[in-house]
Design a protein around this motif. Sequence first.
Motif, PDB file in Angstrom:
ATOM      1  N   PRO A 114      -0.054   3.567   6.159  1.00  0.00           N
ATOM      2  CA  PRO A 114      -1.359   3.364   5.881  1.00  0.00           C
ATOM      3  C   PRO A 114      -1.948   2.192   6.973  1.00  0.00           C
ATOM      4  N   THR A 161       0.806  -1.207   0.196  1.00  0.00           N
ATOM      5  CA  THR A 161       0.012   0.010  -0.141  1.00  0.00           C
ATOM      6  C   THR A 161       0.863   1.349  -0.028  1.00  0.00           C
ATOM      7  N   VAL A 162       1.860   1.212   0.660  1.00  0.00           N
ATOM      8  CA  VAL A 162       2.865   2.257   0.875  1.00  0.00           C
ATOM      9  C   VAL A 162       3.346   2.704  -0.836  1.00  0.00           C
ATOM     10  N   GLU A 163       3.825   1.550  -1.344  1.00  0.00           N
ATOM     11  CA  GLU A 163       4.269   1.672  -2.681  1.00  0.00           C
ATOM     12  C   GLU A 163       3.211   2.192  -3.605  1.00  0.00           C
ATOM     13  N   GLU A 164       1.864   2.001  -3.487  1.00  0.00           N
ATOM     14  CA  GLU A 164       0.820   2.434  -4.410  1.00  0.00           C
ATOM     15  C   GLU A 164       0.498   3.643  -4.069  1.00  0.00           C
ATOM     16  N   VAL A 165       0.597   4.195  -2.904  1.00  0.00           N
ATOM     17  CA  VAL A 165       0.113   5.721  -2.520  1.00  0.00           C
ATOM     18  C   VAL A 165       1.246   6.713  -2.928  1.00  0.00           C
ATOM     19  N   ASN A 166       2.655   5.969  -2.951  1.00  0.00           N
ATOM     20  CA  ASN A 166       3.726   6.923  -3.347  1.00  0.00           C
ATOM     21  C   ASN A 166       3.454   7.068  -4.809  1.00  0.00           C
ATOM     22  N   ALA A 218      -5.079   2.244  -0.315  1.00  0.00           N
ATOM     23  CA  ALA A 218      -4.391   3.596  -0.935  1.00  0.00           C
ATOM     24  C   ALA A 218      -5.482   4.398  -1.239  1.00  0.00           C
ATOM     25  N   ASP A 219      -6.718   4.133  -1.527  1.00  0.00           N
ATOM     26  CA  ASP A 219      -7.985   5.003  -1.837  1.00  0.00           C
ATOM     27  C   ASP A 219      -8.490   5.809  -0.554  1.00  0.00           C
ATOM     28  N   VAL A 240      -6.347   6.595   2.187  1.00  0.00           N
ATOM     29  CA  VAL A 240      -5.275   7.435   2.225  1.00  0.00           C
ATOM     30  C   VAL A 240      -5.515   8.592   1.592  1.00  0.00           C
ATOM     31  N   ILE A 241      -5.532   8.361   0.204  1.00  0.00           N
ATOM     32  CA  ILE A 241      -5.584   9.579  -0.848  1.00  0.00           C
ATOM     33  C   ILE A 241      -6.926  10.557  -0.659  1.00  0.00           C
ATOM     34  N   ARG A 263       0.910   6.928  -6.870  1.00  0.00           N
ATOM     35  CA  ARG A 263      -0.234   7.798  -7.512  1.00  0.00           C
ATOM     36  C   ARG A 263      -0.296   9.409  -7.094  1.00  0.00           C
TER      37      ARG A 263
END
Length: 369
Positions: free
Chosen positions: A346, A256-261, A351-352, A354-355, A263
Amino acid sequence: MQTYPLKSLSLEQAIKLQQKLVDAIQRQFKGAELLQAGDYGLDPEFKKPRYTARVEKVLADFFGAEKALLVRGAGTGAIRAFFNANLEVGSKVLIHEAAVYPTTEVTFKSMDLETKKFDFNRLKEMEAQKLLPAEDFAAILVQHSRQKIDDSYDFGRVIKILKAKYPETPIITDDNYAAMKVEQIGVERGADLSTFSLFKLQGPPGIGLLVGKKKYLDKVEAINYSGGSQVQGPEAMDALRSMVNTPVSLAIQAQTVEEVNQRLNQGEVEAVKNSFIANAQSKVVIIEFEQAIARDFLAAVNEQGGVPYPVGSESRYEIGAMFYRISGTFRQENPEAEKYLVRINPMRAGADTVIRIIKETISALKGQG
């Protein structure tokens, strides 16, 4: 900003690590014993609760070490216990050239330990060994997670080089924020002793672990002989059961960290100038705002559902995405950064989520303006 986060376990690796721990448990416990809560008091054979001793044996076997010891005081207590039991007041300790973690610094000051700093990032110079201090040290402390935002040292290589230079000096590693997230902890890489908090691995509050050479742990055990110092059997079993779940959940968190970063760096949130991954203690996303709104953002994020402060950092109580200021050691390196940077973990959120919280908080700030 260039950062060098630790390499997280893949989900497949995490599953195998979880299964390895369960295998170690079922080698030590009979089946029906795993359905028991555990015992209390000083068992005549073990001088501690019998179940606590069994859990310690499981963890020693799991990490391939001579001995493991559960202590009170979480990760701080584990580090403190080693120094209290194995070093004399005023001893000399070699550490990385960075701000010392605050609770570790308390231990150093209380024992009047003399610290000598060397930049572990200078690996090529370290390998030559010429620039390493030509002194005798009572111990060497190596922190697994990053202390400075631009730390890049290879943890295993540092241990190997230091052990070659100082073969008789115990190397103790602070594996908080790394244990069960990476392939190997310090003792598995050649250190004499690893320490970390089981509270950070979803265990009960206040339980720490030392694992490594018996000769050092025997001394720790000797100063924690009283009944009140013991980790009771139900606490030990609770910590062990909780630890089983951590590799997989933490590997998902790392994804999730990778995905947030990714995006954020693709421009999904307009007010974010930059995003990067760092081991600011835990492996997190650090966002840099275009304007100096970090403090206002943190003051407002709670209303949008963002968790505003940690409990034990990745403890069992922390499920929602957390938004908080950059770590104390990072702030010491760059005080101005606090105005622009926010740290995001997260936890169990996606990720959704978080954003969404970032966008809603920024929108709320604009509405206040």
